[in-house]
Design a protein around this motif. Structure first.
Motif, PDB file in Angstrom:
ATOM      1  N   THR A 275      59.922  53.830  15.694  1.00 48.48           N
ATOM      2  CA  THR A 275      60.202  52.984  16.851  1.00 48.48           C
ATOM      3  C   THR A 275      59.616  51.594  16.757  1.00 48.48           C
ATOM      4  O   THR A 275      60.156  50.663  17.316  1.00 48.48           O
ATOM      5  N   PHE A 276      58.515  51.427  16.071  1.00 49.44           N
ATOM      6  CA  PHE A 276      57.781  50.171  16.156  1.00 49.44           C
ATOM      7  C   PHE A 276      58.621  48.962  15.773  1.00 49.44           C
ATOM      8  O   PHE A 276      58.601  47.942  16.453  1.00 49.44           O
ATOM      9  N   TYR A 277      59.375  49.074  14.702  1.00 47.50           N
ATOM     10  CA  TYR A 277      60.113  47.911  14.211  1.00 47.50           C
ATOM     11  C   TYR A 277      61.204  47.460  15.172  1.00 47.50           C
ATOM     12  O   TYR A 277      61.572  46.298  15.200  1.00 47.50           O
ATOM     13  N   SER A 278      61.713  48.371  15.981  1.00 47.67           N
ATOM     14  CA  SER A 278      62.779  47.993  16.910  1.00 47.67           C
ATOM     15  C   SER A 278      62.252  47.513  18.257  1.00 47.67           C
ATOM     16  O   SER A 278      62.905  46.726  18.924  1.00 47.67           O
ATOM     17  N   VAL A 279      61.083  47.975  18.670  1.00 49.21           N
ATOM     18  CA  VAL A 279      60.575  47.603  19.997  1.00 49.21           C
ATOM     19  C   VAL A 279      59.242  46.881  19.948  1.00 49.21           C
ATOM     20  O   VAL A 279      58.723  46.473  20.988  1.00 49.21           O
ATOM     21  N   GLY A 280      58.682  46.693  18.781  1.00 48.93           N
ATOM     22  CA  GLY A 280      57.355  46.092  18.646  1.00 48.93           C
ATOM     23  C   GLY A 280      57.225  44.717  19.263  1.00 48.93           C
ATOM     24  O   GLY A 280      56.240  44.415  19.934  1.00 48.93           O
ATOM     25  N   PHE A 281      58.231  43.852  19.057  1.00 50.12           N
ATOM     26  CA  PHE A 281      58.153  42.498  19.597  1.00 50.12           C
ATOM     27  C   PHE A 281      58.171  42.503  21.121  1.00 50.12           C
ATOM     28  O   PHE A 281      57.348  41.842  21.763  1.00 50.12           O
ATOM     29  N   VAL A 282      59.101  43.258  21.715  1.00 48.00           N
ATOM     30  CA  VAL A 282      59.203  43.286  23.181  1.00 48.00           C
ATOM     31  C   VAL A 282      57.961  43.951  23.778  1.00 48.00           C
ATOM     32  O   VAL A 282      57.450  43.509  24.801  1.00 48.00           O
ATOM     33  N   MET A 283      57.463  44.999  23.116  1.00 43.19           N
ATOM     34  CA  MET A 283      56.247  45.655  23.593  1.00 43.19           C
ATOM     35  C   MET A 283      55.076  44.672  23.543  1.00 43.19           C
ATOM     36  O   MET A 283      54.288  44.588  24.487  1.00 43.19           O
ATOM     37  N   SER A 284      54.971  43.925  22.458  1.00 43.20           N
ATOM     38  CA  SER A 284      53.894  42.932  22.342  1.00 43.20           C
ATOM     39  C   SER A 284      54.017  41.864  23.419  1.00 43.20           C
ATOM     40  O   SER A 284      53.014  41.457  24.008  1.00 43.20           O
ATOM     41  N   LEU A 285      55.234  41.420  23.684  1.00 40.13           N
ATOM     42  CA  LEU A 285      55.464  40.404  24.714  1.00 40.13           C
ATOM     43  C   LEU A 285      55.057  40.923  26.097  1.00 40.13           C
ATOM     44  O   LEU A 285      54.327  40.252  26.834  1.00 40.13           O
ATOM     45  N   CYS A 286      55.497  42.126  26.436  1.00 34.20           N
ATOM     46  CA  CYS A 286      55.152  42.697  27.755  1.00 34.20           C
ATOM     47  C   CYS A 286      53.648  42.908  27.883  1.00 34.20           C
ATOM     48  O   CYS A 286      53.071  42.634  28.936  1.00 34.20           O
ATOM     49  N   GLN A 287      53.017  43.377  26.817  1.00 32.19           N
ATOM     50  CA  GLN A 287      51.577  43.604  26.877  1.00 32.19           C
ATOM     51  C   GLN A 287      50.805  42.294  26.944  1.00 32.19           C
ATOM     52  O   GLN A 287      49.807  42.191  27.642  1.00 32.19           O
ATOM     53  N   LEU A 288      51.267  41.292  26.224  1.00 31.27           N
ATOM     54  CA  LEU A 288      50.605  39.985  26.290  1.00 31.27           C
ATOM     55  C   LEU A 288      50.727  39.403  27.697  1.00 31.27           C
ATOM     56  O   LEU A 288      49.761  38.886  28.253  1.00 31.27           O
ATOM     57  N   LEU A 289      51.901  39.527  28.284  1.00 32.20           N
ATOM     58  CA  LEU A 289      52.096  39.030  29.650  1.00 32.20           C
ATOM     59  C   LEU A 289      51.295  39.830  30.680  1.00 32.20           C
ATOM     60  O   LEU A 289      50.987  39.318  31.752  1.00 32.20           O
ATOM     61  N   SER A 290      50.956  41.073  30.348  1.00 25.57           N
ATOM     62  CA  SER A 290      50.185  41.878  31.298  1.00 25.57           C
ATOM     63  C   SER A 290      48.792  41.296  31.538  1.00 25.57           C
ATOM     64  O   SER A 290      48.154  41.614  32.539  1.00 25.57           O
ATOM     65  N   ILE A 291      48.339  40.432  30.656  1.00 24.83           N
ATOM     66  CA  ILE A 291      47.052  39.751  30.863  1.00 24.83           C
ATOM     67  C   ILE A 291      47.112  38.909  32.137  1.00 24.83           C
ATOM     68  O   ILE A 291      46.099  38.713  32.809  1.00 24.83           O
ATOM     69  N   LEU A 292      48.307  38.449  32.500  1.00 24.85           N
ATOM     70  CA  LEU A 292      48.460  37.679  33.736  1.00 24.85           C
ATOM     71  C   LEU A 292      48.041  38.487  34.967  1.00 24.85           C
ATOM     72  O   LEU A 292      47.637  37.915  35.977  1.00 24.85           O
ATOM     73  N   GLU A 293      48.137  39.818  34.893  1.00 24.63           N
ATOM     74  CA  GLU A 293      47.753  40.650  36.031  1.00 24.63           C
ATOM     75  C   GLU A 293      46.291  40.455  36.404  1.00 24.63           C
ATOM     76  O   GLU A 293      45.932  40.517  37.586  1.00 24.63           O
ATOM     77  N   ILE A 294      45.461  40.212  35.423  1.00 19.49           N
ATOM     78  CA  ILE A 294      44.042  39.951  35.685  1.00 19.49           C
ATOM     79  C   ILE A 294      43.903  38.678  36.509  1.00 19.49           C
ATOM     80  O   ILE A 294      43.134  38.630  37.473  1.00 19.49           O
ATOM     81  N   PHE A 295      44.677  37.653  36.145  1.00 17.46           N
ATOM     82  CA  PHE A 295      44.640  36.397  36.891  1.00 17.46           C
ATOM     83  C   PHE A 295      45.267  36.556  38.278  1.00 17.46           C
ATOM     84  O   PHE A 295      44.814  35.927  39.228  1.00 17.46           O
ATOM     85  N   HIS A 296      46.279  37.396  38.392  1.00 14.00           N
ATOM     86  CA  HIS A 296      46.888  37.643  39.709  1.00 14.00           C
ATOM     87  C   HIS A 296      45.854  38.213  40.674  1.00 14.00           C
ATOM     88  O   HIS A 296      45.793  37.815  41.836  1.00 14.00           O
TER      89      HIS A 296
END
Length: 156
Positions: free
Chosen positions: A32-53
């Protein structure tokens, strides 16, 4: 209001896409990693915004538990990205599956922003989330620990 609604909607759509692709790719190719790795990384990176929220008062939640959750997932994801030999393993599929099951609870946040919380979503968020979260911490970490142990035993 528009920003936080858009953020939660984006996260929900992203995690829904990741979950669907994780399941489809696992049953089709076993990887699975090669097909969803980029989107998973993007969503997880954006989840850092939750701390600021939370820190800015946009979202009502406790900062420390969310900080731990977000950082744990980002650190484990970085482990997967940095260790190429783990990317093709089924353990990554299990990890992504569990994370995305947890993250499908974003509709609770969407409904809360619109001041229309659902009792069923509230129950799911705080009841089902606990065992899924505990299970989601384990796969990559345990796999890596077992691999290290096997490596040390092989040296003997």
């Amino acid at each position: 209001l528009i920003y936080i609604f858009s953020y939660n909607l984006f996260q929900f759509c992203g995690h829904t896409w990741i979950l669907a692709n994780t399941i489809a790719r696992f049953f089709t190719f076993g990887k699975t990693f090669y097909s969803v790795g980029f989107v998973m990384s993007l969503c997880q990176l954006l989840s850092i915004l939750e701390i600021f929220h939370i820190a800015d008062g946009i979202e009502r939640a406790r900062l420390l538990p969310r900080f731990i959750q977000v950082m744990e997932k980002n650190i484990l994801l970085m482990m997967v990205i940095m260790l190429e030999e783990i990317q093709s393993k089924p353990v990554v599929c299990v990890q992504f599956f569990l994370w995305n099951i947890m993250d499908l609870l974003y509709p609770h946040e969407l409904l809360s922003v619109m001041e229309r919380p659902s009792i069923a979503m509230l129950w799911s968020r705080y009841s089902l989330w606990i065992p899924v979260y505990i299970l989601s911490v384990a796969p990559v970490t345990v796999w890596q620990l077992l691999k290290e142990r096997k490596h040390h035993l092989d040296k003997w």
